[in-house]
Design a protein around this motif. Structure first.
Motif, PDB file in Angstrom:
ATOM      1  N   GLU A 404       0.287  75.857  64.409  1.00  0.00           N
ATOM      2  CA  GLU A 404      -0.009  75.946  63.007  1.00  0.00           C
ATOM      3  C   GLU A 404       0.087  77.311  62.820  1.00  0.00           C
ATOM      4  O   GLU A 404       0.753  77.732  61.494  1.00  0.00           O
ATOM      5  N   GLU A 405      -0.084  78.303  63.504  1.00  0.00           N
ATOM      6  CA  GLU A 405       0.124  79.826  63.236  1.00  0.00           C
ATOM      7  C   GLU A 405       1.725  79.899  63.018  1.00  0.00           C
ATOM      8  O   GLU A 405       1.973  80.777  62.226  1.00  0.00           O
ATOM      9  N   ASP A 406       2.571  79.476  63.795  1.00  0.00           N
ATOM     10  CA  ASP A 406       3.915  79.409  63.807  1.00  0.00           C
ATOM     11  C   ASP A 406       4.393  78.849  62.491  1.00  0.00           C
ATOM     12  O   ASP A 406       5.372  79.283  61.753  1.00  0.00           O
ATOM     13  N   ALA A 407       3.665  77.692  62.175  1.00  0.00           N
ATOM     14  CA  ALA A 407       4.202  76.929  60.895  1.00  0.00           C
ATOM     15  C   ALA A 407       4.128  78.016  59.588  1.00  0.00           C
ATOM     16  O   ALA A 407       4.970  78.110  58.659  1.00  0.00           O
ATOM     17  N   ILE A 408       2.893  78.624  59.613  1.00  0.00           N
ATOM     18  CA  ILE A 408       2.521  79.474  58.402  1.00  0.00           C
ATOM     19  C   ILE A 408       3.506  80.680  58.523  1.00  0.00           C
ATOM     20  O   ILE A 408       4.155  81.161  57.396  1.00  0.00           O
ATOM     21  N   ARG A 409       3.978  81.300  59.749  1.00  0.00           N
ATOM     22  CA  ARG A 409       4.975  82.285  59.732  1.00  0.00           C
ATOM     23  C   ARG A 409       6.031  81.870  59.168  1.00  0.00           C
ATOM     24  O   ARG A 409       6.834  82.518  58.520  1.00  0.00           O
ATOM     25  N   ILE A 410       6.511  80.635  59.566  1.00  0.00           N
ATOM     26  CA  ILE A 410       7.949  80.029  58.957  1.00  0.00           C
ATOM     27  C   ILE A 410       8.004  80.032  57.597  1.00  0.00           C
ATOM     28  O   ILE A 410       8.867  80.289  56.914  1.00  0.00           O
ATOM     29  N   ALA A 411       6.916  79.429  57.091  1.00  0.00           N
ATOM     30  CA  ALA A 411       6.807  79.268  55.774  1.00  0.00           C
ATOM     31  C   ALA A 411       6.795  80.656  54.827  1.00  0.00           C
ATOM     32  O   ALA A 411       7.495  80.764  54.113  1.00  0.00           O
ATOM     33  N   ASN A 412       6.242  81.594  55.606  1.00  0.00           N
ATOM     34  CA  ASN A 412       6.320  82.885  54.764  1.00  0.00           C
ATOM     35  C   ASN A 412       7.741  83.485  55.077  1.00  0.00           C
ATOM     36  O   ASN A 412       7.900  84.635  54.376  1.00  0.00           O
ATOM     37  N   GLU A 413       8.350  83.232  56.039  1.00  0.00           N
ATOM     38  CA  GLU A 413       9.930  83.857  56.470  1.00  0.00           C
ATOM     39  C   GLU A 413      10.829  83.399  55.457  1.00  0.00           C
ATOM     40  O   GLU A 413      11.706  82.610  55.645  1.00  0.00           O
ATOM     41  N   SER A 414      10.469  83.783  54.075  1.00  0.00           N
ATOM     42  CA  SER A 414      11.449  83.572  52.877  1.00  0.00           C
ATOM     43  C   SER A 414      11.496  84.636  52.034  1.00  0.00           C
ATOM     44  O   SER A 414      10.380  85.258  51.871  1.00  0.00           O
ATOM     45  N   ASP A 415      12.615  84.811  51.335  1.00  0.00           N
ATOM     46  CA  ASP A 415      12.544  85.750  50.224  1.00  0.00           C
ATOM     47  C   ASP A 415      11.853  85.128  49.039  1.00  0.00           C
ATOM     48  O   ASP A 415      11.636  85.973  47.940  1.00  0.00           O
ATOM     49  N   PHE A 416      11.624  83.788  49.072  1.00  0.00           N
ATOM     50  CA  PHE A 416      11.079  83.182  47.816  1.00  0.00           C
ATOM     51  C   PHE A 416       9.545  82.854  48.068  1.00  0.00           C
ATOM     52  O   PHE A 416       9.069  83.048  49.295  1.00  0.00           O
ATOM     53  N   GLY A 417       9.004  82.491  46.902  1.00  0.00           N
ATOM     54  CA  GLY A 417       7.442  82.228  47.146  1.00  0.00           C
ATOM     55  C   GLY A 417       7.139  81.614  45.912  1.00  0.00           C
ATOM     56  O   GLY A 417       6.166  82.027  45.366  1.00  0.00           O
ATOM     57  N   LEU A 418       7.765  80.360  45.592  1.00  0.00           N
ATOM     58  CA  LEU A 418       7.298  79.612  44.319  1.00  0.00           C
ATOM     59  C   LEU A 418       6.301  78.722  44.393  1.00  0.00           C
ATOM     60  O   LEU A 418       5.403  78.587  43.665  1.00  0.00           O
ATOM     61  N   ASN A 419       6.412  77.711  45.322  1.00  0.00           N
ATOM     62  CA  ASN A 419       5.657  76.256  45.528  1.00  0.00           C
ATOM     63  C   ASN A 419       5.432  76.325  47.128  1.00  0.00           C
ATOM     64  O   ASN A 419       6.169  76.842  47.768  1.00  0.00           O
ATOM     65  N   GLY A 440       3.209  81.021  44.791  1.00  0.00           N
ATOM     66  CA  GLY A 440       2.543  81.043  43.701  1.00  0.00           C
ATOM     67  C   GLY A 440       1.570  79.841  43.204  1.00  0.00           C
ATOM     68  O   GLY A 440       0.838  79.839  42.655  1.00  0.00           O
ATOM     69  N   VAL A 441       2.042  78.600  44.012  1.00  0.00           N
ATOM     70  CA  VAL A 441       1.530  77.373  43.980  1.00  0.00           C
ATOM     71  C   VAL A 441       1.518  76.683  45.442  1.00  0.00           C
ATOM     72  O   VAL A 441       2.506  76.786  45.919  1.00  0.00           O
ATOM     73  N   VAL A 442       0.242  76.069  45.637  1.00  0.00           N
ATOM     74  CA  VAL A 442       0.303  75.331  46.868  1.00  0.00           C
ATOM     75  C   VAL A 442      -0.513  73.916  46.478  1.00  0.00           C
ATOM     76  O   VAL A 442      -1.622  73.984  45.907  1.00  0.00           O
ATOM     77  N   ALA A 453      -2.382  74.845  34.436  1.00  0.00           N
ATOM     78  CA  ALA A 453      -2.649  75.938  35.469  1.00  0.00           C
ATOM     79  C   ALA A 453      -1.626  77.003  35.203  1.00  0.00           C
ATOM     80  O   ALA A 453      -0.385  76.441  35.047  1.00  0.00           O
ATOM     81  N   PRO A 454      -1.672  78.003  35.656  1.00  0.00           N
ATOM     82  CA  PRO A 454      -0.451  79.127  35.855  1.00  0.00           C
ATOM     83  C   PRO A 454       0.314  78.499  36.725  1.00  0.00           C
ATOM     84  O   PRO A 454       0.100  78.251  37.833  1.00  0.00           O
ATOM     85  N   PHE A 455       1.673  78.859  36.485  1.00  0.00           N
ATOM     86  CA  PHE A 455       2.754  78.606  37.467  1.00  0.00           C
ATOM     87  C   PHE A 455       3.743  79.799  37.561  1.00  0.00           C
ATOM     88  O   PHE A 455       3.975  80.277  36.544  1.00  0.00           O
ATOM     89  N   GLY A 456       4.136  80.185  38.720  1.00  0.00           N
ATOM     90  CA  GLY A 456       5.253  81.394  38.734  1.00  0.00           C
ATOM     91  C   GLY A 456       5.242  81.730  40.121  1.00  0.00           C
ATOM     92  O   GLY A 456       4.528  81.248  41.332  1.00  0.00           O
ATOM     93  N   GLY A 457       6.031  82.620  40.660  1.00  0.00           N
ATOM     94  CA  GLY A 457       6.204  82.936  42.041  1.00  0.00           C
ATOM     95  C   GLY A 457       5.950  84.316  42.344  1.00  0.00           C
ATOM     96  O   GLY A 457       5.897  85.298  41.833  1.00  0.00           O
ATOM     97  N   PHE A 458       5.970  84.411  43.872  1.00  0.00           N
ATOM     98  CA  PHE A 458       5.694  85.600  44.559  1.00  0.00           C
ATOM     99  C   PHE A 458       7.132  85.912  44.659  1.00  0.00           C
ATOM    100  O   PHE A 458       8.043  85.267  44.788  1.00  0.00           O
ATOM    101  N   LYS A 459       7.294  87.170  45.381  1.00  0.00           N
ATOM    102  CA  LYS A 459       8.558  87.728  45.910  1.00  0.00           C
ATOM    103  C   LYS A 459       9.774  87.484  45.073  1.00  0.00           C
ATOM    104  O   LYS A 459       9.720  87.672  43.709  1.00  0.00           O
TER     105      LYS A 459
END
Length: 489
Positions: A404-419, A440-442, A453-459
Motif C-alpha cells: 500500500e505504501e508503494d501504491a501511494i508513492r506510485i499514485a503521487n509519482e506524476s506531474d498531474f493531480g486532478l482525480n 484535487g478529488v478522490v 462540490a469544488p473540482f480542480g487539481g494539484f500540480k
C-alpha cells in the motif's frame, strides 16, 4: 448549417454587444461528425477585429451597464430565467454533443439535463453567498468585507464537455456581476450558441454575454487583450501554460482546469471482479476523453495478473458501435487527430515493454469513423510515457505495487493531480489514503463526481476550483472598507 435536431438561429454570425453580427472575415468553422467523418455544421469564425469588438462590448457593459450594479438577488432572478430557457433546449444540447464529438445518445439527454439543473445551484448563490460581511476591528470600529465582480471574463471551454463546462463558467461569472466573452472550442461551438440565445431570450443587457468561436490564432489575440480582467480556461496543460504566461504578463486573473493522469489504488479487500467491472467500463466513458479519467490502476503485485485477465474480459465484452445505437457502450473518439494521438501512445506503450493485453487497434467491424478498441496495458512501468502522459482515449495502464505504501508513492509519482480513487470496502481506509494522495478529488470505488462540490487539481492539473460554493471565489475581488462607525450595507 447545423445538425438534425439543433435549431441555432444564426450559426453564421457572432453574438457581440447584444446583436448577431457578421464576422469581419469570411472564415468559417467546419464541424466533423467523428462517427460518419462528414461535415455536420458550419459556424462563423471570429478574427482579431471581432475579438476586439467583443472585449470592447463586454468592457462597456461592465463599466457602464446595469448588470454589475444589480443586486445579487436581481441577477439570480434573471439567471433562473436563463435556466428555464435552457431546460427547453436539452434535446438540442444532446443532439449537438452527439453530432460534434460522437457522444452516446443513450447518455446525452440525462447528462445535459443534469448540466442544466446544476446551473440553478450556481444562480442561487445570489441569495446564499456572503457578498458583504461586517466584523469589529482592532484599529477601527467596523471592518466591512465586500466581494465585488472581477470584471470582464474570457471563458474558454474544451470540446469534450462543451455545454456544462462553458455554462458553469458563464453562470459563475454572471452571478458575480461580471460580463463574459465566450470562446468555445472550434470542434464544438454549437452549445455556446444556445447559451447566447438563452441570454438574448431573457433580455440580458447588451454586452453582458458575448460569443466568438474561433481558431487558435484569434483566440491567442483574445487572451492578449489588456481590457480583460480574468481568463477561465479548461483544456490541455500545454495550452494552460501558455495562457498562464500571457495572463501573468498582463496581471490578469486566471484559473485553470487542466489535464490528468488519475490513479485508482486497489486494496486487497476489494474483489477482483468488481474492480475489473468498474475499471473496464469506466475507461469507455466518453471514449476515455475525460480529464478526470482513472487511466492508471495500481494493484498489489500478487493480484496483478488476475486483475489484468478480468479487466481484459470486461473490455472484450464492450459493445463498440454508432453513438446513436442505444446498446452502444463505446463510440468514436472526437477527431481524427485524436485517434492518431492514441495510436501513437499505443505504439509507445508497446515499445516500453509493457504487455498489451487486449485492444490496441481499430475495431474491424467499423469501416468508418474514428474508433479505437478499449485497450489494456499490464505490467506498466510508472515512469513510462503511457503512465505519465495524458492519452485522452480508452487506454488503461495497470501498474503493480509492492504494498500500500508503494501504491501511494506510485499514485503521487506524476506531474498531474486532478482525480483519483481508492477501491476498498473500508470508508475510513479510503479517507486515510485520500489524504495522502496529492490530487484535487478522490472518490471511493470509482470515478465519482459530485457537481455540488469544488473540482480542480494539484500540480500541473490546474489552479483554482470550479463547482460548489467555492467556484464563485474565482470571479470576485475582495475589498476591505474600514470605518469609524457601523455603516448600512
Amino acid at each position: 448549417m447545423t445538425p438534425n435536431g439543433v435549431n441555432v438561429k444564426h450559426p453564421d454570425k457572432l453574438f457581440i454587444g447584444g446583436e448577431w453580427v457578421t464576422p469581419a472575415s469570411n472564415e468559417s468553422i467546419e464541424v466533423v461528425n467523428p462517427a460518419s467523418e462528414e461535415v455536420v455544421a458550419r459556424t462563423a469564425a471570429a478574427g482579431n477585429r471581432d475579438m476586439d469588438a467583443a472585449v470592447a462590448a463586454a468592457r462597456d457593459a461592465f463599466d457602464n451597464g446595469p448588470w454589475p450594479r444589480l443586486s445579487p438577488m436581481e441577477r439570480m432572478a434573471k439567471l433562473m430565467e436563463m435556466v428555464d430557457h435552457l431546460e427547453t433546449r436539452v434535446p438540442e444540447l444532446a443532439a449537438a454533443w452527439s453530432a460534434q464529438i460522437g457522444g452516446l445518445a443513450s447518455t446525452a439527454g440525462p447528462m445535459h439535463a443534469g448540466g442544466v439543473a446544476g446551473l440553478r445551484g450556481i444562480a442561487s448563490l445570489g441569495e446564499r453567498f456572503a457578498w458583504v460581511e461586517q466584523r469589529p476591528g482592532m484599529a477601527v470600529d467596523t471592518v466591512t468585507v465586500v466581494r465585488e465582480p472581477v470584471g470582464v471574463v474570457v471563458a474558454i471551454a474544451p470540446w469534450n464537455g462543451p455545454f456544462a463546462i462553458m455554462a458553469n463558467k458563464v453562470f459563475y461569472a454572471l452571478i458575480a456581476g461580471c460580463t463574459v466573452v465566450m470562446k468555445p472550442s472550434p470542434e464544438t461551438p454549437l452549445e455556446a450558441y444556445i447559451i447566447a440565445e438563452a441570454a438574448e431570450a431573457v433580455g440580458m443587457p447588451a454586452g453582458t454575454v458575448n460569443l466568438v468561436p474561433s481558431d487558435r490564432e484569434a483566440a491567442d489575440h483574445l487572451i492578449h487583450s489588456t481590457d480583460i480582467d480574468k481568463i477561465t480556461f479548461t483544456g490541455s496543460t500545454a495550452a494552460g501554460k501558455h495562457i498562464a504566461s500571457v495572463a501573468g504578463g498582463n496581471m490578469v486573473r486566471a484559473t485553470f482546469e487542466l489535464g490528468g493522469k488519475s490513479a485508482a489504488i486497489i486494496r486487497d479487500d476489494f474483489p477482483i471482479e468488481a474492480a475489473a467491472g468498474i475499471l473496464g467500463n469506466t475507461i469507455t466513458v466518453m471514449s476515455g476523453q475525460v480529464c478526470a479519467m482513472l487511466s492508471r490502476a495500481i494493484v498489489p503485485k500478487a493480484r496483478h495478473d488476475e486483475l489484468a485477465e478480468a479487466i481484459a474480459g470486461v473490455m472484450k465484452g464492450v459493445k463498440i458501435g454508432h453513438p446513436d445505437d442505444e446498446d452502444t457502450q463505446l463510440g468514436p473518439v472526437a477527431m481524427h487527430r485524436q485517434l492518431e494521438r492514441i495510436e501513437m501512445y499505443i505504439e509507445a506503450g508497446k515499445a516500453s515493454g509493457a504487455d498489451l493485453v487486449t485492444g490496441g487497434k481499430r475495431p474491424a467491424h467499423m469501416n468508418k469513423g474514428y474508433y479505437m478498441e478499449p485497450t489494456l496495458f499490464a505490467n506498466v512501468d510508472n515512469t513510462s510515457r503511457i503512465a505519465q502522459q495524458e492519452i485522452f482515449g480508452p487506454v488503461l495502464c495497470l501498474i503493480p505495487a509492492e504494498d500500500e505504501e508503494d501504491a501511494i508513492r506510485i499514485a503521487n509519482e506524476s506531474d498531474f493531480g486532478l482525480n483519483g480513487s481508492v477501491f476498498t470496502n473500508d470508508a475510513q481506509a479510503a479517507y486515510d489514503i485520500a489524504r495522502r494522495v496529492r490530487t484535487g478529488v478522490v472518490g471511493q470505488n470509482g470515478m465519482r463526481m459530485e457537481w455540488t462540490a469544488p473540482f480542480g487539481g494539484f500540480k500541473q492539473s490546474g489552479i483554482g476550483r470550479e463547482g460548489g460554493d467555492e467556484g464563485i471565489h474565482a470571479y470576485v475581488e475582495t475589498k476591505t472598507i474600514l470605518t469609524d462607525a457601523g455603516v448600512e450595507v
